[in-house]
Design a protein around this motif. Structure first.
Motif, PDB file in Angstrom:
ATOM      1  N   VAL A   1      22.723   8.336  -8.892  1.00 17.36           N
ATOM      2  CA  VAL A   1      24.332   8.097  -9.773  1.00 17.36           C
ATOM      3  C   VAL A   1      24.367   6.882  -9.898  1.00 17.36           C
ATOM      4  N   ALA A   2      24.581   6.103  -8.614  1.00 20.43           N
ATOM      5  CA  ALA A   2      24.811   4.472  -9.058  1.00 20.43           C
ATOM      6  C   ALA A   2      24.309   3.772 -10.363  1.00 20.43           C
ATOM      7  N   SER A   3      22.560   4.344 -10.149  1.00 22.98           N
ATOM      8  CA  SER A   3      22.023   3.577 -11.323  1.00 22.98           C
ATOM      9  C   SER A   3      22.074   3.701 -12.565  1.00 22.98           C
ATOM     10  N   ILE A   4      22.846   4.816 -13.190  1.00 20.52           N
ATOM     11  CA  ILE A   4      22.685   5.920 -14.333  1.00 20.52           C
ATOM     12  C   ILE A   4      24.257   4.883 -14.792  1.00 20.52           C
TER      13      ILE A   4
ATOM     14  N   SER B   1      20.044   5.812   0.002  1.00 18.37           N
ATOM     15  CA  SER B   1      20.319   7.633  -0.605  1.00 18.37           C
ATOM     16  C   SER B   1      19.563   7.431  -1.691  1.00 18.37           C
ATOM     17  N   ALA B   2      18.694   8.235  -1.932  1.00 23.86           N
ATOM     18  CA  ALA B   2      17.921   8.830  -3.384  1.00 23.86           C
ATOM     19  C   ALA B   2      18.985   9.504  -4.306  1.00 23.86           C
ATOM     20  N   ASP B   3      20.053   9.903  -3.585  1.00 25.19           N
ATOM     21  CA  ASP B   3      21.022  10.386  -4.576  1.00 25.19           C
ATOM     22  C   ASP B   3      22.130   9.430  -4.801  1.00 25.19           C
TER      23      ASP B   3
ATOM     24  N   SER C   1       1.344  -1.509  -0.104  1.00 27.36           N
ATOM     25  CA  SER C   1       0.144  -0.090  -0.087  1.00 27.36           C
ATOM     26  C   SER C   1       1.133   1.287   0.099  1.00 27.36           C
ATOM     27  N   PHE C   2       0.714   2.573  -0.856  1.00 33.78           N
ATOM     28  CA  PHE C   2       1.024   3.442  -0.870  1.00 33.78           C
ATOM     29  C   PHE C   2       0.301   5.124  -0.349  1.00 33.78           C
ATOM     30  N   CYS C   3      -0.018   5.061   1.147  1.00 25.22           N
ATOM     31  CA  CYS C   3      -1.097   5.768   1.667  1.00 25.22           C
ATOM     32  C   CYS C   3      -0.769   7.179   1.811  1.00 25.22           C
ATOM     33  N   ALA C   4       0.923   7.221   1.265  1.00 26.13           N
ATOM     34  CA  ALA C   4       1.317   8.256   2.272  1.00 26.13           C
ATOM     35  C   ALA C   4       1.548   9.183   0.307  1.00 26.13           C
ATOM     36  N   SER C   5       2.935   9.558   0.271  1.00 30.21           N
ATOM     37  CA  SER C   5       3.727  10.247  -0.749  1.00 30.21           C
ATOM     38  C   SER C   5       3.766   9.115  -1.914  1.00 30.21           C
ATOM     39  N   HIS C   6       3.248   9.666  -2.867  1.00 36.14           N
ATOM     40  CA  HIS C   6       3.090   9.443  -4.306  1.00 36.14           C
ATOM     41  C   HIS C   6       4.491   9.331  -5.401  1.00 36.14           C
ATOM     42  N   SER C   7       5.511  10.395  -4.347  1.00 36.75           N
ATOM     43  CA  SER C   7       6.375  10.826  -5.523  1.00 36.75           C
ATOM     44  C   SER C   7       7.867  10.125  -5.684  1.00 36.75           C
ATOM     45  N   ILE C   8       8.130   9.230  -5.935  1.00 36.73           N
ATOM     46  CA  ILE C   8       8.947   8.296  -6.219  1.00 36.73           C
ATOM     47  C   ILE C   8      10.541   8.987  -6.327  1.00 36.73           C
ATOM     48  N   PRO C   9      11.331   9.414  -5.696  1.00 36.42           N
ATOM     49  CA  PRO C   9      12.592   9.864  -5.928  1.00 36.42           C
ATOM     50  C   PRO C   9      14.237   8.806  -6.614  1.00 36.42           C
ATOM     51  N   HIS C  10      13.693   9.385  -8.312  1.00 37.55           N
ATOM     52  CA  HIS C  10      13.709   8.001  -9.043  1.00 37.55           C
ATOM     53  C   HIS C  10      14.057   8.688  -9.957  1.00 37.55           C
ATOM     54  N   PHE C  11      14.588   8.064 -11.162  1.00 40.36           N
ATOM     55  CA  PHE C  11      13.837   8.352 -12.336  1.00 40.36           C
ATOM     56  C   PHE C  11      13.502   7.043 -13.397  1.00 40.36           C
ATOM     57  N   PHE C  12      13.577   5.642 -12.326  1.00 47.24           N
ATOM     58  CA  PHE C  12      12.440   5.130 -12.837  1.00 47.24           C
ATOM     59  C   PHE C  12      11.835   4.270 -11.540  1.00 47.24           C
ATOM     60  N   CYS C  13      11.052   2.680 -12.219  1.00 49.99           N
ATOM     61  CA  CYS C  13      10.561   2.244 -10.941  1.00 49.99           C
ATOM     62  C   CYS C  13      11.095   2.202 -10.544  1.00 49.99           C
ATOM     63  N   ASP C  14      12.095   2.021  -9.737  1.00 49.83           N
ATOM     64  CA  ASP C  14      13.404   0.827  -8.343  1.00 49.83           C
ATOM     65  C   ASP C  14      12.359   0.525  -7.474  1.00 49.83           C
ATOM     66  N   LEU C  15      13.289  -0.727  -6.903  1.00 56.08           N
ATOM     67  CA  LEU C  15      12.600  -1.510  -5.827  1.00 56.08           C
ATOM     68  C   LEU C  15      12.947  -0.709  -4.420  1.00 56.08           C
ATOM     69  N   LEU C  16      13.946  -0.077  -4.322  1.00 53.88           N
ATOM     70  CA  LEU C  16      13.983   0.536  -2.971  1.00 53.88           C
ATOM     71  C   LEU C  16      13.484   1.599  -2.440  1.00 53.88           C
ATOM     72  N   PRO C  17      13.299   2.461  -3.837  1.00 55.05           N
ATOM     73  CA  PRO C  17      12.271   3.941  -3.675  1.00 55.05           C
ATOM     74  C   PRO C  17      10.720   3.929  -3.354  1.00 55.05           C
TER      75      PRO C  17
ATOM     76  N   TYR D   1      28.167  -5.350 -11.420  1.00 55.16           N
ATOM     77  CA  TYR D   1      28.601  -5.221  -9.572  1.00 55.16           C
ATOM     78  C   TYR D   1      28.875  -4.857  -8.663  1.00 55.16           C
ATOM     79  N   GLY D   2      29.870  -4.079  -9.442  1.00 58.70           N
ATOM     80  CA  GLY D   2      29.673  -2.556  -8.220  1.00 58.70           C
ATOM     81  C   GLY D   2      29.467  -1.603  -8.038  1.00 58.70           C
ATOM     82  N   THR D   3      28.241  -1.430  -9.222  1.00 62.59           N
ATOM     83  CA  THR D   3      27.247  -0.225  -8.575  1.00 62.59           C
ATOM     84  C   THR D   3      26.321  -0.510  -7.712  1.00 62.59           C
ATOM     85  N   VAL D   4      25.937  -1.943  -9.048  1.00 66.77           N
ATOM     86  CA  VAL D   4      24.869  -2.839  -8.252  1.00 66.77           C
ATOM     87  C   VAL D   4      24.671  -3.555  -6.563  1.00 66.77           C
ATOM     88  N   PHE D   5      25.795  -3.867  -6.383  1.00 66.99           N
ATOM     89  CA  PHE D   5      26.592  -3.986  -4.779  1.00 66.99           C
ATOM     90  C   PHE D   5      25.991  -2.607  -3.681  1.00 66.99           C
ATOM     91  N   LEU D   6      26.240  -1.863  -4.700  1.00 63.40           N
ATOM     92  CA  LEU D   6      26.581  -0.469  -3.908  1.00 63.40           C
ATOM     93  C   LEU D   6      25.289  -0.039  -3.693  1.00 63.40           C
TER      94      LEU D   6
END
Length: 293
Positions: A259-262, A253-255, A153-169, A238-243
């Motif tokens: 960066v790692a996702s890019i 951390s969104a920032d 459920s997403f009952c609060a903010s619906h703003s995803i602090p990312h540039f795509f639908c990723d798991l952790l955000p 692997y370096g960026t995925v593990f990060l």
């Protein structure tokens, strides 16, 4: 939300991401065509490379077109179903990258450490089996997480602090109990991340041991050159995925995540064709023959 916090950088980001996307498409499609058109490259190593290029093309196409559309239209929305669908394909293709890099490391291990048995071990049926198994495992793992996320459920903010639908955000926005989901996510990360990486490391430990036994410097250089390109891709991916993924959602951390996702969604798929073709004489020859047709 994408990169909406930096409106002055939107034209630059659009140009940069579009350029990277076009280079990725052109480079990976060129590799697939070169391998398909040259009979000398119809070997297990290049079969896996063609699959990696196809996966990278699909992987970046799952993310970048939507990012470009958002930047151009300034319309930063996605439907709930569309978000889950993007997350599913992103996870499938990311896990496929993991598994395929492990398969490629195993192929190099057999070629260098067991050369007399290479043709028998890496027969076409086994190569196809390894790729199909990677696809099946990736789809099953991604589907289980997507179905679990669909119940959140997403009952609060619906703003995803990312540039795509990723798991952790998405997890951070959920107001459901995510403890079970996080345990499942870490378990699947171990299966799709740690296990393939262990296979890569073990394969290259054996390869290094075998290389050190080669008496000639030229022979060592040739083998290291063959494996170097694969190791470069493995380190970047692997370096960026593990990060990003080997941390609890509370410390995400969104920032750092952006960066790692890019790097692993845009930079690595773009660099793969250059890494594999520029260091490979056979690949360069096939590309030259394809271009000169």
């Amino acid at each position: 939300m994408g990169f909406s916090e930096h409106p002055e950088q939107q034209p630059l980001l659009f140009t940069l991401f579009l350029g990277m996307y076009l280079v990725t498409l052109f480079g990976n499609v060129l590799i697939i065509l070169a391998i398909g058109s040259d009979e000398h490259l119809h070997t297990p190593m290049y079969f896996f490379l063609a699959n990696l290029s196809f996966i990278d093309t699909c992987f970046t196409s799952t993310i970048v077109p939507k990012v470009l559309t958002n930047i151009q239209t300034q319309h930063h929305t996605i439907s709930h179903a569309g978000c889950l669908l993007q997350m599913y394909f992103f996870m499938v293709l990311a896990m496929l990258d993991d598994f395929l890099l492990a398969v490629m490391a195993y192929d190099r291990y057999v070629a260098i450490c067991l050369p007399l048995h290479y043709i028998t071990i890496m027969c076409p049926q086994r190569c196809l089996f390894l790729v199909v198994t990677s696809w099946l495992c990736s789809n099953l793992l991604a589907l289980s997480l997507t179905l679990q996320m669909a119940q959140a459920s997403f009952c609060a903010s619906h703003s995803i602090p990312h540039f795509f639908c990723d798991l952790l955000p998405l997890l951070k926005l959920s107001c459901s109990d995510t403890q079970t989901f996080q345990l499942m996510m870490f378990a699947e990360a171990a299966v799709s991340g740690v296990v393939p990486l262990t296979c890569v490391l073990v394969s290259y430990a054996h390869i290094t041991h075998t290389i050190l036994k080669i008496p000639s410097t030229e022979g060592k250089h040739k083998v290291f050159s063959t494996c170097g390109s694969h190791l470069t891709v493995v380190t970047l991916f692997y370096g960026t995925v593990f990060l990003v993924y080997f941390q609890p959602s509370s410390s995400y951390s969104a920032d750092t995540g952006i960066v790692a996702s890019i790097v692993y969604t845009m930079v690595t798929p773009m660099l793969n064709p250059f890494i594999y073709s520029l260091r490979n004489k056979d690949m360069k020859g096939a590309l030259w023959r394809l271009v000169c047709l």
